[in-house]
Design an enzyme around this catalytic site. Structure first.
Site, mmCIF file in Angstrom:
data_model
loop_
_atom_site.group_PDB
_atom_site.id
_atom_site.type_symbol
_atom_site.label_atom_id
_atom_site.label_comp_id
_atom_site.label_asym_id
_atom_site.label_seq_id
_atom_site.Cartn_x
_atom_site.Cartn_y
_atom_site.Cartn_z
ATOM 1 N N CYS A 12 -48.073 -12.945 -67.189
ATOM 2 C CA CYS A 12 -48.976 -13.861 -67.895
ATOM 3 C C CYS A 12 -50.178 -14.246 -67.044
ATOM 4 C CB CYS A 12 -48.204 -15.116 -68.322
ATOM 5 S SG CYS A 12 -49.257 -16.356 -69.114
ATOM 6 N N ARG A 55 -51.271 -18.627 -66.601
ATOM 7 C CA ARG A 55 -50.324 -19.553 -65.988
ATOM 8 C C ARG A 55 -50.919 -20.790 -65.323
ATOM 9 N NH1 ARG A 55 -46.856 -15.868 -62.248
ATOM 10 N NH2 ARG A 55 -48.461 -14.271 -62.582
ATOM 11 N N TRP A 79 -52.647 -19.964 -76.260
ATOM 12 C CA TRP A 79 -53.720 -19.514 -77.145
ATOM 13 C C TRP A 79 -53.984 -18.054 -76.812
ATOM 14 C CZ3 TRP A 79 -54.359 -23.807 -73.871
ATOM 15 C CH2 TRP A 79 -54.871 -23.500 -72.612
ATOM 16 N N GLU A 130 -56.268 -9.291 -76.333
ATOM 17 C CA GLU A 130 -54.948 -9.032 -76.935
ATOM 18 C C GLU A 130 -55.121 -8.565 -78.375
ATOM 19 O OE1 GLU A 130 -53.338 -13.186 -75.732
ATOM 20 O OE2 GLU A 130 -51.616 -11.836 -75.720
#
Ligand code: ARG
Length: 363
Positions: free
Chosen positions: A67, A70, A238, A243
């Site tokens: 991720c 973070r 969010w 992506e």
């Protein structure tokens, strides 16, 4: 030596770090470990306090090597729904989660944690990969909708769900508790936000009729804290624009939009070297960021996300924690070498608490 020594060890590892981070003294830690010890001896498991659950879920995010978002781990809102037993109640909690986290567009990182697993047949499962996701169908004329949803969509239809047959049918939520027959629930449309993808310069873009949902709620990962497994613990942040624009809508095995965009842009598609794919990809990603901003739903571009990740790296250094990360996932799928992440080495050690892919195949 006693049964479940392994669980006790895991609990101890977690409680030690957790209590230190929450500035609790050694005395409190020891008292808690004695409690946990007798609880494990008597019941073969133990229950987290709300404080442990909350901080554990945050640590699990902080430890999520893949991720890039973070930096915000400590701002996670944790809903404790461990008391729920019925599918209907679980579904209602999911609706509350969606509404709270969507927050009128100013997305709030949120997790809802359901009952812990006591053994493999005693668990709550959400079959869906995400709470909001488009169905996918194989038809005579090729695939319709999201190809990544084809197998779940088939299952839903077997269980009686009826499709609209568009590229953007929202799948029902499938909830399974303790190995009983799964129950299906349709999300109320009012709580689902979606974004029509338009382009700031290309007027024709809106005619493609492309859209995406506002917030990704991952619902097929298990949260592990101190040796305890939460098999249903849906969470959201969010979106980062790529992506959607460089994967969901662009992958050949997903919505595969680059050829149609390039065609509208009148690019030379006869040669790879015209870089038509790259040009189309760029415009699609511009459109995604522009469209989310336009309707006021939180989204971050990959350059800003990488800068935020660099702040996270700095903060972890200052807190004297070893940073872990999975380079292959942290680099954005567009212009990766333009971010510092591409030029940095990361240690991909898996620390706990963490989020894991489901071990058992449930459908
Ligand atoms: N990559 C997934 C998707 O496109 C979402 C994963 C979680 N992403 C996030 N920004 N929290 O739907």
């Amino acid at each position: 030596m006693f049964d479940n020594e392994e669980l006790y060890k895991k609990a101890e590892d977690f409680i030690t770090i957790c209590y230190a981070e929450l500035n609790k003294g050694e005395e409190e830690r020891q008292k808690r470990m004695e409690q946990i010890h007798s609880e494990i001896v008597n019941t073969a498991t133990y229950l987290h306090t709300y404080e442990e659950l909350e901080h554990g879920a945050k640590m699990a995010w902080r430890n999520s090597n893949r991720c890039i978002g973070r930096l915000f781990w400590n701002s996670l809102t944790v809903f404790d729904k461990r008391n729920l037993q019925r599918e209907e109640d679980v579904f209602n909690a999911l609706c509350e989660h969606i509404q709270f986290a969507t927050n009128g567009g100013k997305v709030l990182p949120t997790i809802t944690i359901f009952r812990q697993q006591t053994n493999t047949t005693n668990s709550v499962y959400i079959w869906n990969h995400q709470l909001i996701r488009y169905a996918g169908y194989e038809t005579e004329h090729g695939t319709l909708g999201d190809p990544s949803s084809i197998s779940l969509t088939k299952k839903c239809e077997e269980l009686g769900w009826e499709r609209d047959g568009t590229d953007y049918d929202i799948l029902p939520i499938v909830i399974e508790i303790d190995g009983q027959a799964p129950k299906l629930f349709q999300l109320p449309t009012e709580i689902i936000s979606e974004v029509d993808i338009v382009h700031p310069q290309f007027d024709w873009f809106k005619e493609l009729g492309v859209k995406w949902y506002g917030v990704p709620f991952i619902s097929d990962m298990e949260l592990e804290i101190g040796g305890i497994r939460y098999t249903a613990a849906p969470f959201n942040g969010w979106y980062m624009g790529t992506e959607i624009g460089a994967r969901n809508l662009a992958d050949q095995k997903r919505y595969n939009l680059l050829p149609i965009i390039a065609d509208h842009m009148e690019l030379d598609m006869s040669s790879n070297a015209s870089l038509w794919k790259d040009k189309a990809l760029l415009e699609l990603n511009i459109a995604v960021l522009y469209s989310y901003k336009k309707v006021g739903i939180s989204i971050v571009d990959h350059h800003t996300a990488a800068q935020q990740f660099s702040h996270f790296e700095e903060k972890e250094r200052k807190a004297d924690r070893d940073l872990t990360g999975d380079w292959t996932w942290l680099i954005p799928p567009m212009s990766p070498a333009v971010t510092h992440i591409f030029h940095t080495k990361y240690n991909n050690k898996k620390n706990n608490p963490n989020y894991y892919y489901r071990k058992v195949k449930i459908f």
